[in-house]
Design a protein around this motif. Structure first.
Motif, PDB file in Angstrom:
ATOM      1  N   GLN A  82       2.350   0.461  -7.454  1.00 43.09           N
ATOM      2  CA  GLN A  82       1.079  -0.204  -7.627  1.00 43.09           C
ATOM      3  C   GLN A  82       0.524   0.018  -5.833  1.00 43.09           C
ATOM      4  O   GLN A  82      -0.424   0.542  -6.221  1.00 43.09           O
ATOM      5  N   ASP A  83       1.205   1.055  -4.849  1.00 46.37           N
ATOM      6  CA  ASP A  83       0.732   1.565  -3.830  1.00 46.37           C
ATOM      7  C   ASP A  83      -0.210   2.755  -4.233  1.00 46.37           C
ATOM      8  O   ASP A  83      -1.083   3.009  -4.006  1.00 46.37           O
TER       9      ASP A  83
ATOM     10  N   ILE B 115      -1.193   3.791  -7.837  1.00 48.60           N
ATOM     11  CA  ILE B 115      -1.637   3.354  -8.520  1.00 48.60           C
ATOM     12  C   ILE B 115      -3.134   2.872  -7.490  1.00 48.60           C
ATOM     13  O   ILE B 115      -4.683   3.479  -8.483  1.00 48.60           O
ATOM     14  N   SER B 116      -3.191   1.992  -6.470  1.00 43.66           N
ATOM     15  CA  SER B 116      -4.318   2.056  -6.027  1.00 43.66           C
ATOM     16  C   SER B 116      -4.841   3.221  -5.207  1.00 43.66           C
ATOM     17  O   SER B 116      -6.012   3.565  -5.457  1.00 43.66           O
TER      18      SER B 116
ATOM     19  N   PRO C 146       5.448  -2.418 -11.891  1.00 42.62           N
ATOM     20  CA  PRO C 146       5.155  -2.265 -11.050  1.00 42.62           C
ATOM     21  C   PRO C 146       5.540  -1.995  -9.319  1.00 42.62           C
ATOM     22  O   PRO C 146       4.566  -1.794  -8.047  1.00 42.62           O
TER      23      PRO C 146
ATOM     24  N   ASP D 258      -1.541  -4.091 -18.759  1.00 40.48           N
ATOM     25  CA  ASP D 258      -2.045  -3.433 -17.608  1.00 40.48           C
ATOM     26  C   ASP D 258      -1.419  -3.002 -16.363  1.00 40.48           C
ATOM     27  O   ASP D 258       0.011  -2.772 -16.718  1.00 40.48           O
TER      28      ASP D 258
ATOM     29  N   LEU E 214      -0.891  -2.133 -13.610  1.00 44.65           N
ATOM     30  CA  LEU E 214       0.762  -3.160 -12.557  1.00 44.65           C
ATOM     31  C   LEU E 214       1.469  -3.808 -12.915  1.00 44.65           C
ATOM     32  O   LEU E 214       1.997  -3.956 -12.217  1.00 44.65           O
ATOM     33  N   HIS E 215       1.625  -4.416 -14.012  1.00 45.23           N
ATOM     34  CA  HIS E 215       2.400  -5.117 -15.274  1.00 45.23           C
ATOM     35  C   HIS E 215       3.551  -4.083 -15.348  1.00 45.23           C
ATOM     36  O   HIS E 215       4.837  -4.391 -15.884  1.00 45.23           O
TER      37      HIS E 215
END
Length: 78
Positions: free
Chosen positions: A16-17, A19-20, A13, A7, A9-10
């Motif tokens: 992450q922000d 991606i969100s 990492p 995934d 996020l994996h």
């Protein structure tokens, strides 16, 4: 490694922000991420359960997953 999580996020990492933020603000990114997650889940299920499938089929799925990851990463870095 069989059944390993890929995934986003994996895989990224540190992003992450980003991606969100893109997932909620960019419909194209969200759609590509949904496709990526779906293919990743199918590959993991096949690998974990040892489901009989032609080598060509699983390799094609992995290529699709990689292509989507490349597109998503390009969008994350843009």
């Amino acid at each position: 490694m069989l059944g390993e999580s890929h995934d986003l996020l994996h895989e990224f990492p540190d992003l992450q922000d980003r991606i969100s933020a893109l997932r909620t603000s960019n419909p194209e990114f969200a759609q590509l991420m949904d496709e990526y997650d779906s293919i990743d889940a199918r590959v993991r299920t096949i690998e974990e359960l040892g489901t009989p499938v032609a080598d060509e089929t699983i390799e094609e799925m992995k290529k699709q997953r990689l292509h989507l990851k490349d597109r998503l990463y390009a969008m994350l870095r843009a």
